[in-house]
Each structure stands twice: as structure tokens, then as C-alpha cells.
Motif scaffolding. Structure first.
Motif, mmCIF file in Angstrom:
data_model
loop_
_atom_site.group_PDB
_atom_site.id
_atom_site.type_symbol
_atom_site.label_atom_id
_atom_site.label_comp_id
_atom_site.label_asym_id
_atom_site.label_seq_id
_atom_site.Cartn_x
_atom_site.Cartn_y
_atom_site.Cartn_z
ATOM 1 N N THR A 1 0.793 -1.223 0.000
ATOM 2 C CA THR A 1 0.000 0.000 0.000
ATOM 3 C C THR A 1 0.825 1.273 0.000
ATOM 4 N N LYS A 2 1.670 1.484 0.993
ATOM 5 C CA LYS A 2 2.372 2.765 1.098
ATOM 6 C C LYS A 2 3.291 3.035 -0.084
ATOM 7 N N PRO A 3 4.245 2.154 -0.416
ATOM 8 C CA PRO A 3 5.063 2.436 -1.599
ATOM 9 C C PRO A 3 4.243 2.448 -2.873
ATOM 10 N N GLY A 4 3.101 1.741 -2.866
ATOM 11 C CA GLY A 4 2.240 1.720 -4.036
ATOM 12 C C GLY A 4 1.596 3.058 -4.309
ATOM 13 N N ILE A 5 1.291 3.812 -3.268
ATOM 14 C CA ILE A 5 0.695 5.138 -3.443
ATOM 15 C C ILE A 5 1.758 6.159 -3.797
ATOM 16 N N ILE A 6 2.767 6.279 -2.951
ATOM 17 C CA ILE A 6 3.806 7.283 -3.172
ATOM 18 C C ILE A 6 4.642 6.952 -4.396
ATOM 19 N N GLY A 7 5.056 5.688 -4.508
ATOM 20 C CA GLY A 7 5.949 5.296 -5.590
ATOM 21 C C GLY A 7 5.321 5.414 -6.962
ATOM 22 N N ARG A 8 4.044 5.022 -7.089
ATOM 23 C CA ARG A 8 3.375 5.110 -8.391
ATOM 24 C C ARG A 8 3.280 6.557 -8.873
ATOM 25 N N ILE A 9 2.851 7.439 -7.983
ATOM 26 C CA ILE A 9 2.701 8.847 -8.367
ATOM 27 C C ILE A 9 4.053 9.432 -8.758
ATOM 28 N N ALA A 10 5.077 9.176 -7.943
ATOM 29 C CA ALA A 10 6.407 9.721 -8.219
ATOM 30 C C ALA A 10 6.958 9.219 -9.545
ATOM 31 N N ALA A 11 6.853 7.925 -9.790
ATOM 32 C CA ALA A 11 7.404 7.336 -11.012
ATOM 33 C C ALA A 11 6.644 7.799 -12.249
ATOM 34 N N PHE A 12 5.332 7.847 -12.151
ATOM 35 C CA PHE A 12 4.503 8.238 -13.296
ATOM 36 C C PHE A 12 4.771 9.690 -13.682
ATOM 37 N N VAL A 13 4.807 10.575 -12.687
ATOM 38 C CA VAL A 13 5.055 11.993 -12.946
ATOM 39 C C VAL A 13 6.471 12.198 -13.488
ATOM 40 N N ALA A 14 7.403 11.350 -13.054
ATOM 41 C CA ALA A 14 8.788 11.443 -13.531
ATOM 42 C C ALA A 14 8.944 10.914 -14.951
ATOM 43 N N GLY A 15 7.888 10.346 -15.500
ATOM 44 C CA GLY A 15 7.929 9.894 -16.873
ATOM 45 C C GLY A 15 8.481 8.501 -17.084
ATOM 46 N N LEU B 1 -4.907 -4.711 0.973
ATOM 47 C CA LEU B 1 -5.613 -3.440 0.952
ATOM 48 C C LEU B 1 -5.905 -2.983 2.377
ATOM 49 N N SER B 2 -5.793 -1.689 2.601
ATOM 50 C CA SER B 2 -6.032 -1.137 3.938
ATOM 51 C C SER B 2 -7.507 -0.882 4.207
ATOM 52 N N PHE B 3 -8.343 -0.959 3.154
ATOM 53 C CA PHE B 3 -9.784 -0.796 3.380
ATOM 54 C C PHE B 3 -10.440 -2.177 3.393
ATOM 55 N N TYR C 1 -8.735 5.349 2.769
ATOM 56 C CA TYR C 1 -7.800 4.418 2.148
ATOM 57 C C TYR C 1 -8.246 4.042 0.734
ATOM 58 N N TRP C 2 -9.568 3.868 0.554
ATOM 59 C CA TRP C 2 -10.094 3.543 -0.774
ATOM 60 C C TRP C 2 -9.785 4.669 -1.761
ATOM 61 N N ALA C 3 -10.002 5.911 -1.333
ATOM 62 C CA ALA C 3 -9.740 7.056 -2.200
ATOM 63 C C ALA C 3 -8.260 7.138 -2.569
ATOM 64 N N CYS C 4 -7.384 6.898 -1.594
ATOM 65 C CA CYS C 4 -5.941 6.920 -1.868
ATOM 66 C C CYS C 4 -5.567 5.872 -2.908
ATOM 67 N N PRO D 1 -4.851 -17.377 12.202
ATOM 68 C CA PRO D 1 -6.244 -16.890 12.184
ATOM 69 C C PRO D 1 -6.384 -15.468 11.641
ATOM 70 N N SER D 2 -5.905 -15.215 10.438
ATOM 71 C CA SER D 2 -5.886 -13.867 9.861
ATOM 72 C C SER D 2 -7.281 -13.245 9.799
ATOM 73 N N ILE D 3 -7.338 -11.932 10.021
ATOM 74 C CA ILE D 3 -8.602 -11.218 9.837
ATOM 75 C C ILE D 3 -8.647 -10.567 8.460
ATOM 76 N N TYR D 4 -7.486 -10.325 7.854
ATOM 77 C CA TYR D 4 -7.422 -9.980 6.429
ATOM 78 C C TYR D 4 -6.084 -10.458 5.887
ATOM 79 N N GLU D 5 -6.145 -11.001 4.685
ATOM 80 C CA GLU D 5 -4.969 -11.668 4.100
ATOM 81 C C GLU D 5 -5.172 -11.759 2.592
ATOM 82 N N ALA D 6 -4.350 -11.049 1.837
ATOM 83 C CA ALA D 6 -4.495 -11.048 0.381
ATOM 84 C C ALA D 6 -4.181 -12.412 -0.216
ATOM 85 N N PHE D 7 -3.145 -13.065 0.309
ATOM 86 C CA PHE D 7 -2.727 -14.356 -0.248
ATOM 87 C C PHE D 7 -2.139 -15.246 0.844
ATOM 88 N N GLY D 8 -0.940 -14.941 1.294
ATOM 89 C CA GLY D 8 -0.301 -15.718 2.357
ATOM 90 C C GLY D 8 0.675 -16.758 1.830
#
Length: 375
Positions: free
Chosen positions: A100-114, A125-127, A139-142, A278-285
Motif C-alpha cells: 500500500t504505502k510504496p504503491g501510493i507514493i511510488g506510483r505517483i512519483a514514477a509516473f510523474v517522472a515519466g 488493501l487497507s480498506f 484508504y479507498w480514495a488513496c 487466524p488472519s482477519i485480512y490476508e491477500a494471499f499468504g
């Protein structure tokens, strides 16, 4: 012409998400790719030195950022600018963000950098239903905003696809996989009780998503009725002190072991009979794949992507998240039935080796790289 690729992670440790990047880097030809990976320099869980060593062995250059942090904060803005300058300076052909975190910051930075190809893998996902709705919306909006700043979105399960309907043209599922040829195989018999007892194993971060305190509550309930069981929790995290306190308060020292962070966990799998998380949320594992390879039946939950990896009543038993009664009941079922453990363990081994191999996973990622970069 050489291709310059950067993966962005957060934790400098060899947990599930980092192992995916590692497997990809192993398969990238050093004569064609210049490989870089960036971690946060402000987080110290696990064996950082071992993580660096593994990535450098693939020919990758390891970078660190003091501004990139796991938590949301004011440092995110200078971190975004730092990553933008890095992408501009190094002229990466591919930037691949993870989580999540590098996915938000990193995507914007890399895309804008061309950067010509910006790829993001959704490892979680955090939501989700265990956060309050205003936080869920934030979190969904981000995530939705950041998804506009990339060329390809990879999701490690099919469950999350419903959240990315606006981005169908650049979204696909690639299941995680591991290289089983590297696993020690001195004992993958499964269902072997050690010293007359049943060993229950937990491997993962001791944090909210993995819900280790529910496992400890199940252990507390089973201590009287099943004294021949021993629980081992392998991992570290922000819940470590709470776990220690629970064990102390309930006098479980002889029944539960906190093993801490371990780089090599294979011997724990080989010495166990049941795998329980006993995960409460788990994308894959990815730990479910490791357990399956060593023929351990799984006791877990129906959270998010888990049912796509662990098949209920075939390779393990699943219940709703946060249901301590049902989880304890399922755990009791496996403890009391050696033949069931054996059959589920065999089924799990077949499933993970056939469906979740690293060669399948990496080949899919390489197709995306090659299709996105025509050089």
C-alpha cells in the motif's frame, strides 16, 4: 539495450512480499537488466543483513530511503519528492511498487517522472470490514487515485478485483508462487507427531492482520483438554509484547513458545503437524504455500484471498475471521484426527506445487515487463 528496473518495498526483511520481488529478480537476466530495489531505512524488523545479501546475490543494487515510512505521516510528501528525483536521475525503464504505502507514493512519483512502465502489485488493501467507514473511505480514495498513476495493476487474488472495476483495462491477477526446489526436504512426511505431542505452528508477523492473540486464546482453551499439544509462534512485530503478556498472564510458558524472527523457518515446518494462522485480512499468504509443501493441514479463516489458496475441507479447515469458538473447534478437529491431517497435508502438497510455483508467477510478470517495454 539494457533495461533499468526498480522495485520499491517498505520492510527490509524476507517476508512474503519481499520474496516475490526476490524471485522475479532471480529470473531477470543480468546481461539485459540493471536491477535496483529500495527499502525504508527507518524500519528494523527481522534480519536486514540477510535481506540485503539475498538481493545483492541476484545482482541487484539495494537502496534505502530515510523518508519512506510504513505509517501515514507528514514525511510522505518529502518521500514522494525523493522518489521523483530518484526516478528522474536514474531514468528507470520500469518501476514496480509493492504493497500500500510504496504503491501510493511510488506510483505517483514514477509516473510523474515519466517512467515508461509503472507496475503495482496489490499484496493487500487497507480498506476492509475491520476498519471504520471514514477510514475505509480514505484508504479507498488513496488507492483509487494512485491507480490512475500506473500502467498495470497486478492483484494476487481474484477477491480484490471487485474494488478495481474502474481499471479493468490494466488489471489482472497473478497468484504468488515460490521456488520449492530450494526447500530442504529431509522430512516432508506430514502428520508426524514429535515426542508424543501434536505441534501447532504459526509463521508470520505478530500484528493485527495475522491476529496471533486469537490463536493464543485458542491455546488457552485447549490447554486443559489437550495437554499433548504445543504451539510455536515464529515471527516478530508490534504485537510481540502483547503476546508475551498473554502467555505470562495465562501461565502458558510450557504450552506456547514465542520463537521470534527466524530467517530459516523450514525446520519449524518439518517439526510441526498443523499450520494455524487466524488472519482477519490476508491477500494471499505465502506461508500457506510453505506449509502446504511440508504437508501441513491448515487451520485459518475465510478472510479475503485465503480460500483461493487453502481449500476448505480439502487442504485445511476455514472459519469466519475473529470467530474464536469456530477456530478452536476446527483446531480441535485437526488435533484429534491424525488421518485427516495426513490426507489434508497430502492434498495441500499437491495443490501448492502444481498451482503456486514461482516459475508460473515469474513468467507472468516477465510478460508484463516485455509487453510494456519494447527494447
Amino acid at each position: 539495450m539494457r533495461i533499468k528496473i526498480l522495485h520499491i518495498q517498505v520492510l527490509p526483511k524476507l517476508s512474503g512480499v519481499q520474496k516475490v520481488s526476490l524471485e522475479i529478480f532471480k529470473k531477470l537476466n543480468n546481461e539485459k537488466y540493471d536491477k535496483y530495489i529500495l527499502f525504508s531505512d527507518s524500519i528494523g524488523y527481522g534480519d536486514r543483513a540477510e535481506c540485503i545479501k539475498e538481493f545483492e546475490a541476484t545482482g541487484a543494487k539495494v537502496l534505502f530511503s530515510k523518508l519512506l515510512k510504513r505509517e501515514i505521516g507528514i514525511s510522505d510528501f518529502p518521500a514522494l519528492f525523493e522518489l521523483y528525483k530518484l526516478c528522474k536521475r536514474e531514468k528507470f525503464d520500469i518501476v514496480h511498487t509493492n504493497s500500500t504505502k510504496p504503491g501510493i507514493i511510488g506510483r505517483i512519483a514514477a509516473f510523474v517522472a515519466g517512467v515508461p512502465l509503472v507496475v503495482h502489485t496489490v499484496h493487500g488493501l487497507s480498506f476492509h470490514k475491520f476498519v471504520k467507514f471514514p477510514i475505509w473511505q480514505f484508504y479507498w480514495a488513496c488507492e483509487m487515485i494512485a491507480s490512475c498513476f500506473c500502467h498495470k495493476i497486478i492483484i494476487v487474488n481474484k477477491y480484490y478485483l471487485k474494488y478495481f472495476k474502474w481499471f479493468k483495462n490494466k488489471t489482472c491477477t497473478i497468484y504468488n508462487g515460490v521456488d520449492y526446489s530450494k526447500f530442504p526436504t529431509s522430512n516432508i512426511n506430514g502428520y508426524v507427531e514429535k515426542h508424543g505431542r501434536v505441534n501447532v505452528l504459526f509463521v508470520g508477523r505478530l500484528d493485527k492482520p495475522k491476529n496471533p492473540l486469537l490463536l493464543l486464546e485458542a491455546a488457552r482453551r485447549l490447554r486443559i483438554t489437550h495437554p499433548n499439544v504445543h504451539f510455536r509462534l515464529v515471527g516478530d512485530g508490534e504485537y510481540m509484547e502483547q503476546c508475551r503478556r498473554f502467555i505470562s498472564d495465562n501461565q502458558l510458558h510450557d504450552y506456547v513458545s514465542l520463537e521470534g524472527w527466524r530467517t530459516n523457518v523450514y525446520n519449524y515446518y518439518q517439526q510441526s503437524d498443523i499450520f494455524a494462522v487466524p488472519s482477519i485480512y490476508e491477500a494471499f499468504g505465502i506461508m500457506f504455500l510453505e506449509a502446504g509443501y511440508y504437508k501441513l493441514p491448515v487451520c485459518s479463516t475465510t478472510a479475503e484471498g485465503i480460500p483461493e489458496v487453502v481449500i476448505n475441507n480439502l487442504t485445511g479447515v476455514l472459519c469466519e475471521p475473529n470467530d474464536v469458538d469456530a477456530f478452536t473447534k476446527n483446531l480441535t478437529l485437526l488435533i484429534d484426527n491424525a488421518e485427516l491431517r495426513k490426507q489434508m497435508g497430502e492434498n495441500g502438497h499437491t495443490r501448492v506445487t502444481e498451482c503456486f510455483n514461482s516459475s508460473i508467477m515469474v513468467s507472468e510478470y516477465l510478460k508484463i515487463y516485455k509487453n510494456g517495454i519494447r527494447k
